[in-house]
Design an enzyme around this catalytic site. Sequence first.
Site, short mmCIF file in Angstrom:
data_model
loop_
_atom_site.label_atom_id
_atom_site.label_comp_id
_atom_site.label_asym_id
_atom_site.label_seq_id
_atom_site.Cartn_x
_atom_site.Cartn_y
_atom_site.Cartn_z
N TRP A 1 -97.62 11.92 15.71
CA TRP A 1 -96.31 11.88 17.19
C TRP A 1 -96.50 11.01 17.82
CZ3 TRP A 1 -100.91 10.94 20.35
CH2 TRP A 1 -102.14 10.52 18.59
N ASN A 2 -97.11 9.58 17.97
CA ASN A 2 -97.14 9.09 18.81
C ASN A 2 -95.67 8.40 19.40
OD1 ASN A 2 -97.04 7.78 16.16
ND2 ASN A 2 -99.00 5.71 17.09
N LYS B 1 -89.85 15.82 8.13
CA LYS B 1 -90.58 16.51 8.42
C LYS B 1 -91.42 15.73 10.23
CE LYS B 1 -95.25 18.26 8.67
NZ LYS B 1 -95.69 17.41 10.15
N PRO B 2 -91.47 16.23 10.90
CA PRO B 2 -91.97 15.48 12.59
C PRO B 2 -93.33 16.28 12.43
CG PRO B 2 -90.52 17.62 13.26
CD PRO B 2 -90.36 17.42 11.76
N ALA B 3 -94.03 15.36 13.63
CA ALA B 3 -95.59 15.30 13.36
C ALA B 3 -95.19 17.33 14.35
CB ALA B 3 -95.97 14.81 14.78
N GLY C 1 -98.72 7.67 9.57
CA GLY C 1 -99.54 8.14 9.71
C GLY C 1 -100.57 7.90 9.64
N SER C 2 -101.53 8.50 9.39
CA SER C 2 -103.14 8.06 8.94
C SER C 2 -102.89 7.65 7.61
CB SER C 2 -104.31 8.93 9.23
OG SER C 2 -104.43 9.81 8.30
N GLU D 1 -96.56 3.63 6.01
CA GLU D 1 -96.72 3.27 7.27
C GLU D 1 -98.62 3.58 8.05
OE1 GLU D 1 -95.63 -0.23 8.95
OE2 GLU D 1 -93.67 0.26 7.36
N LEU D 2 -99.51 3.33 7.68
CA LEU D 2 -101.13 4.07 7.76
C LEU D 2 -101.69 3.55 9.31
CD1 LEU D 2 -101.29 4.15 3.77
CD2 LEU D 2 -100.16 5.64 5.93
N CYS E 1 -100.43 2.10 16.63
CA CYS E 1 -101.41 2.05 15.48
C CYS E 1 -101.17 0.44 15.57
CB CYS E 1 -100.19 2.25 13.89
SG CYS E 1 -98.54 1.86 14.50
N GLU F 1 -110.22 2.19 13.50
CA GLU F 1 -109.11 2.47 14.54
C GLU F 1 -109.70 3.35 15.45
OE1 GLU F 1 -105.55 4.98 13.07
OE2 GLU F 1 -104.75 3.26 13.98
P1 NAP Z 1 -101.56 11.97 9.90
O1 NAP Z 1 -102.38 13.27 10.55
O2 NAP Z 1 -101.48 11.34 8.78
O3 NAP Z 1 -99.89 12.58 10.08
C1 NAP Z 1 -98.84 12.15 10.19
C2 NAP Z 1 -97.97 13.37 9.55
O4 NAP Z 1 -98.37 13.51 8.84
C3 NAP Z 1 -98.06 14.32 10.67
O5 NAP Z 1 -96.52 14.73 10.28
C4 NAP Z 1 -99.18 15.42 9.79
O6 NAP Z 1 -98.03 16.90 10.06
C5 NAP Z 1 -97.89 14.84 8.64
N1 NAP Z 1 -99.63 15.94 7.74
C6 NAP Z 1 -101.17 15.75 7.75
N2 NAP Z 1 -101.26 16.23 6.80
C7 NAP Z 1 -101.02 16.43 5.61
C8 NAP Z 1 -100.57 15.87 4.53
N3 NAP Z 1 -101.60 16.56 3.75
N4 NAP Z 1 -99.49 15.83 2.97
C9 NAP Z 1 -98.14 15.92 4.74
N5 NAP Z 1 -98.38 15.67 5.45
C10 NAP Z 1 -98.97 15.51 5.83
O7 NAP Z 1 -101.62 11.64 11.28
P2 NAP Z 1 -101.34 11.48 13.26
O8 NAP Z 1 -102.92 11.95 13.94
O9 NAP Z 1 -100.18 12.19 13.51
O10 NAP Z 1 -101.07 9.85 13.61
C11 NAP Z 1 -101.90 8.85 13.99
C12 NAP Z 1 -101.66 7.59 12.67
O11 NAP Z 1 -100.89 7.51 12.40
C13 NAP Z 1 -102.98 6.02 12.89
O12 NAP Z 1 -103.72 6.16 12.32
C14 NAP Z 1 -102.39 5.30 13.52
O13 NAP Z 1 -102.21 4.03 12.94
C15 NAP Z 1 -101.06 5.70 12.06
N6 NAP Z 1 -99.67 5.45 12.68
C16 NAP Z 1 -99.19 4.35 12.22
C17 NAP Z 1 -98.01 3.15 12.35
C18 NAP Z 1 -97.55 2.42 11.25
O14 NAP Z 1 -96.50 2.06 11.37
N7 NAP Z 1 -98.66 2.11 10.70
C19 NAP Z 1 -97.25 3.80 13.15
C20 NAP Z 1 -97.66 4.79 13.92
C21 NAP Z 1 -99.04 5.07 13.60
P3 NAP Z 1 -99.29 17.51 11.83
O15 NAP Z 1 -98.69 16.80 12.54
O16 NAP Z 1 -98.01 18.86 11.28
O17 NAP Z 1 -100.35 17.61 10.63
#
Ligand code: NAP
Length: 481
Positions: free
Chosen positions: A149-150, A173-175, A227-228, A249-250, A283, A383
């Site tokens: 979502w960020n 699949k977006p956030a 994502g995470s 990309e975590l 991130c 983080e």
């Molecule tokens: P997240 O909870 O991991 O969610 C990211 C995406 O994954 C969302 O679309 C989420 O859906 C989905 N998701 C969650 N659980 C899942 C599962 N079990 N199976 C498949 N998909 C699943 O992360 P976030 O809190 O949204 O984002 C923040 C994190 O992203 C931070 O750790 C940040 O550092 C990281 N990030 C990394 C980068 C990079 O380029 N390295 C860039 C931006 C952000 P829902 O929204 O429906 O839960």
Amino acid sequence: MKSYGLFIDGQWVPASDKKEYKVFNPATGEQVGQVGDASEQDVKKGIDAAYQAFPAWSTTTAWERAGILKRVSELIMDHQDELSEIMTSEQGKPLAEAKGEVKNAANSVEWSGEEAKRIYGETIPASSRKKRIWVQRQPVGVAAAITPWNFPASMITRKVAPALAAGCTVVLKPAQQTPLTACRLMELFHEAGVPNGVINLVTGTDAAMIGDVLLADERVGKISFTGSTHVGKLLMRKAADTVKKISLELGGHAPFIIFPDADLDRASDQVLESKFRNAGQTCICTNRVYVHESVAESFTEKLAQKTKKLKMGNGMDEGVQVGPLINSEAADKVAEQVRDAVNKGARIAAGGSRRSEAEGKAHYFEPTVLTDTTDEMVIQQEETFGPVVPIQTFKTEEEAIQKANRSRYGLAAYFYTRDLSRAIQVAEKLEYGIVGVNDGVPSTVQAPFGGLKESGLGREGGKYGVEEYLETKFISFALDQ
Ligand code: NAP
């Protein structure tokens, strides 16, 4: 109020069981839209459409794909103000930042499209006069993209544009919190001439189910996730069952080192920009500062003064630089890290408090500077994803590098110095995928973005981003005579 279904095979369709969910503005708590809530059947339909569209799309010429992506990029810029407002209303970032992100998204689409024309193969000298060896690059097939979502626009374009440029088709699949920007982008891709089925969007509240369907399907050749680290590891395990290509990309935990010869005015400006962008929810945000003890007081004073002047509020309001956090859990996490640090001896040089507004529906955390922090504090280990800078001092270059590298993450690192030899050597020693030397905002569409260690696998951006969607085929010709 925006209302969308799912975008499958070039059509907006309701979710199969007619379910929808609401989207809220994190600055006001008000509903700003509603979108389809995909079922298992819908995700499969998205894959069906992408699979059926693949043969035709993958055999278009690079020039055709580049032309369509150029048009997408132009349409994104034509709608920059509209997209930025949608983004700020569902994500909370200041409008000026949202505009910057939309521009970045357009650039990334244009750049990836141009790169389609440079997907080259190779001929290799054979060891027999009767043989010829070719190496050909081919698209991996259907690519699944899961985004956070960020950055509601640029995280999507970073995946979708190189995938399309390579000749892949996509299920996105977006956030859950930020689907509206994604929906509007789908319309623009369609309007630009991306054929039906080449890009499909499944929004929904059951991320685990959507992820499972995408990962279990043998027709999906590639999964790209941002994502995470926690979810990235889950997906990596599940991708093993069908041996999919995978890009991750975590999370990050970026250090920023201030050497004693640094220009402290510029260094504090860069820390400010790197840390407080998107209220610290990126991130690659600076997550810990190491400053040489000889300049610590002066640097901290400059940073604290600048931090106190930042304007916090609704991202739609003029002059706001720091918006709300995405939800109450995010604010809880930041507050807990600050409490833990203060309990263990940290001092607050600026900010330090949480604020809830709009009947507790909007969650802000003041831009905060902490001094006297130590490695035992959680904020130095994990983080933060919020607007807090913890500062530690160091005595020697070796100590600074050691502290900076002491992390399970390896996404971005920054440092400030005027010494050229030091700049080269420190940059080489930092165990990070991205290093900013006197540069707190290095990210750009033509450069590789990605991390080492538990920050991920693969790269997005530039030619490296397109590579992730290509397979390498070796073709051997045996000649008759
Ligand atoms: P997240 O909870 O991991 O969610 C990211 C995406 O994954 C969302 O679309 C989420 O859906 C989905 N998701 C969650 N659980 C899942 C599962 N079990 N199976 C498949 N998909 C699943 O992360 P976030 O809190 O949204 O984002 C923040 C994190 O992203 C931070 O750790 C940040 O550092 C990281 N990030 C990394 C980068 C990079 O380029 N390295 C860039 C931006 C952000 P829902 O929204 O429906 O839960």
